[in-house]
Design a protein around this motif. Structure first.
Motif, PDB file in Angstrom:
ATOM      1  N   ILE A   1       0.858  -1.184   0.000  1.00 15.50           N
ATOM      2  CA  ILE A   1       0.000   0.000   0.000  1.00 15.50           C
ATOM      3  C   ILE A   1       0.892   1.230   0.000  1.00 15.50           C
ATOM      4  O   ILE A   1       2.099   1.143   0.229  1.00 15.50           O
ATOM      5  CB  ILE A   1      -0.963   0.030   1.205  1.00 15.50           C
ATOM      6  N   SER A   2       0.284   2.384  -0.216  1.00 15.99           N
ATOM      7  CA  SER A   2       1.049   3.626  -0.183  1.00 15.99           C
ATOM      8  C   SER A   2       1.203   4.104   1.253  1.00 15.99           C
ATOM      9  O   SER A   2       0.473   3.668   2.159  1.00 15.99           O
ATOM     10  CB  SER A   2       0.351   4.706  -1.020  1.00 15.99           C
ATOM     11  N   VAL A   3       2.134   5.017   1.460  1.00 13.24           N
ATOM     12  CA  VAL A   3       2.334   5.609   2.781  1.00 13.24           C
ATOM     13  C   VAL A   3       1.044   6.289   3.229  1.00 13.24           C
ATOM     14  O   VAL A   3       0.619   6.158   4.383  1.00 13.24           O
ATOM     15  CB  VAL A   3       3.507   6.619   2.758  1.00 13.24           C
ATOM     16  N   GLN A   4       0.393   6.989   2.315  1.00 13.31           N
ATOM     17  CA  GLN A   4      -0.844   7.686   2.640  1.00 13.31           C
ATOM     18  C   GLN A   4      -1.923   6.699   3.093  1.00 13.31           C
ATOM     19  O   GLN A   4      -2.644   6.959   4.061  1.00 13.31           O
ATOM     20  CB  GLN A   4      -1.334   8.506   1.437  1.00 13.31           C
ATOM     21  N   GLU A   5      -2.036   5.568   2.410  1.00 20.67           N
ATOM     22  CA  GLU A   5      -3.017   4.549   2.805  1.00 20.67           C
ATOM     23  C   GLU A   5      -2.680   3.979   4.174  1.00 20.67           C
ATOM     24  O   GLU A   5      -3.575   3.736   4.989  1.00 20.67           O
ATOM     25  CB  GLU A   5      -3.065   3.418   1.782  1.00 20.67           C
ATOM     26  N   LEU A   6      -1.407   3.739   4.425  1.00 20.24           N
ATOM     27  CA  LEU A   6      -0.983   3.234   5.731  1.00 20.24           C
ATOM     28  C   LEU A   6      -1.438   4.181   6.831  1.00 20.24           C
ATOM     29  O   LEU A   6      -2.025   3.759   7.834  1.00 20.24           O
ATOM     30  CB  LEU A   6       0.536   3.065   5.788  1.00 20.24           C
TER      31      LEU A   6
ATOM     32  N   LEU B   1       4.776  16.327   8.895  1.00 19.16           N
ATOM     33  CA  LEU B   1       5.882  15.859   8.051  1.00 19.16           C
ATOM     34  C   LEU B   1       5.919  14.342   8.067  1.00 19.16           C
ATOM     35  O   LEU B   1       5.897  13.722   9.134  1.00 19.16           O
ATOM     36  CB  LEU B   1       7.207  16.417   8.567  1.00 19.16           C
ATOM     37  N   VAL B   2       5.957  13.744   6.872  1.00 19.89           N
ATOM     38  CA  VAL B   2       6.017  12.295   6.735  1.00 19.89           C
ATOM     39  C   VAL B   2       7.217  11.962   5.864  1.00 19.89           C
ATOM     40  O   VAL B   2       7.417  12.572   4.806  1.00 19.89           O
ATOM     41  CB  VAL B   2       4.729  11.732   6.096  1.00 19.89           C
ATOM     42  N   PHE B   3       8.020  10.997   6.321  1.00 18.64           N
ATOM     43  CA  PHE B   3       9.197  10.573   5.573  1.00 18.64           C
ATOM     44  C   PHE B   3       9.112   9.071   5.298  1.00 18.64           C
ATOM     45  O   PHE B   3       8.732   8.298   6.172  1.00 18.64           O
ATOM     46  CB  PHE B   3      10.477  10.880   6.358  1.00 18.64           C
ATOM     47  N   HIS B   4       9.453   8.697   4.089  1.00 15.46           N
ATOM     48  CA  HIS B   4       9.504   7.292   3.672  1.00 15.46           C
ATOM     49  C   HIS B   4      10.945   7.026   3.288  1.00 15.46           C
ATOM     50  O   HIS B   4      11.446   7.587   2.318  1.00 15.46           O
ATOM     51  CB  HIS B   4       8.559   7.076   2.488  1.00 15.46           C
TER      52      HIS B   4
ATOM     53  N   VAL C   1       7.444  12.773   2.006  1.00 15.53           N
ATOM     54  CA  VAL C   1       6.277  12.293   1.269  1.00 15.53           C
ATOM     55  C   VAL C   1       5.311  13.461   1.125  1.00 15.53           C
ATOM     56  O   VAL C   1       4.983  14.117   2.107  1.00 15.53           O
ATOM     57  CB  VAL C   1       5.592  11.134   2.022  1.00 15.53           C
ATOM     58  N   LYS C   2       4.853  13.712  -0.079  1.00 17.61           N
ATOM     59  CA  LYS C   2       3.889  14.783  -0.342  1.00 17.61           C
ATOM     60  C   LYS C   2       2.490  14.181  -0.429  1.00 17.61           C
ATOM     61  O   LYS C   2       2.314  13.070  -0.918  1.00 17.61           O
ATOM     62  CB  LYS C   2       4.229  15.517  -1.643  1.00 17.61           C
ATOM     63  N   GLU C   3       1.485  14.925  -0.017  1.00 14.42           N
ATOM     64  CA  GLU C   3       0.105  14.441   0.042  1.00 14.42           C
ATOM     65  C   GLU C   3      -0.393  13.901  -1.290  1.00 14.42           C
ATOM     66  O   GLU C   3      -0.992  12.852  -1.347  1.00 14.42           O
ATOM     67  CB  GLU C   3      -0.823  15.561   0.539  1.00 14.42           C
TER      68      GLU C   3
ATOM     69  N   ILE D   1       8.922   4.358   8.012  1.00 14.44           N
ATOM     70  CA  ILE D   1       8.081   5.546   7.850  1.00 14.44           C
ATOM     71  C   ILE D   1       8.205   6.365   9.121  1.00 14.44           C
ATOM     72  O   ILE D   1       8.074   5.832  10.226  1.00 14.44           O
ATOM     73  CB  ILE D   1       6.595   5.150   7.647  1.00 14.44           C
ATOM     74  N   THR D   2       8.468   7.654   8.974  1.00 11.82           N
ATOM     75  CA  THR D   2       8.588   8.551  10.125  1.00 11.82           C
ATOM     76  C   THR D   2       7.526   9.630  10.010  1.00 11.82           C
ATOM     77  O   THR D   2       7.379  10.234   8.940  1.00 11.82           O
ATOM     78  CB  THR D   2       9.979   9.196  10.183  1.00 11.82           C
ATOM     79  N   ILE D   3       6.793   9.860  11.106  1.00  6.60           N
ATOM     80  CA  ILE D   3       5.740  10.874  11.122  1.00  6.60           C
ATOM     81  C   ILE D   3       6.056  11.836  12.255  1.00  6.60           C
ATOM     82  O   ILE D   3       6.299  11.414  13.391  1.00  6.60           O
ATOM     83  CB  ILE D   3       4.358  10.239  11.347  1.00  6.60           C
ATOM     84  N   MET D   4       6.046  13.139  11.933  1.00  3.72           N
ATOM     85  CA  MET D   4       6.328  14.128  12.964  1.00  3.72           C
ATOM     86  C   MET D   4       5.600  15.426  12.701  1.00  3.72           C
ATOM     87  O   MET D   4       5.188  15.717  11.586  1.00  3.72           O
ATOM     88  CB  MET D   4       7.829  14.389  13.066  1.00  3.72           C
ATOM     89  N   ALA D   5       5.435  16.190  13.760  1.00  4.85           N
ATOM     90  CA  ALA D   5       4.902  17.540  13.664  1.00  4.85           C
ATOM     91  C   ALA D   5       6.005  18.464  14.166  1.00  4.85           C
ATOM     92  O   ALA D   5       6.560  18.231  15.242  1.00  4.85           O
ATOM     93  CB  ALA D   5       3.656  17.692  14.516  1.00  4.85           C
TER      94      ALA D   5
END
Length: 92
Positions: free
Chosen positions: A28-33, A61-64, A69-71, A83-87
């Motif tokens: 799946i895509s990062v966005q779907e995850l 901010l999302v990094f793959h 990663v852009k929306e 996958i890294t997710i941060m604000a």
């Protein structure tokens, strides 16, 4: 397939875990995850990173594999990816 998801800064507070391994049945895509797996698992995460329309908030901010990663640009996940997710921290 297993992927590692890291939660940094305010995002960690929404999940109460610094990182986790997520088992996926198919690619799946990062966005779907984020939208169909993680936000369903963590309700507070959904409130923090998604806007009312269900899109990622621009400040998140999302990094793959350490690449942003852009929306609107799908990024397909492979076994072993990180996958890294941060604000960003803001304030004065």
């Amino acid at each position: 397939m297993k992927v590692t998801v890291k939660y940094l800064s305010q995002i960690r507070k929404a999940t109460n875990v610094p990182q986790e391994e997520v088992e996926l049945n198919h690619a799946i895509s990062v966005q779907e995850l984020i939208k169909t797996v993680l936000c369903k698992k963590y309700e507070k995460l959904s409130q923090v990173i998604l806007d009312q329309s269900g899109a990622l908030r621009p400040i998140i901010l999302v990094f793959h594999q350490q690449k942003p990663v852009k929306e609107g640009t799908p990024s397909l996940i492979e076994n072993g990816d990180i996958i890294t997710i941060m604000a960003p921290i803001t304030g004065g």
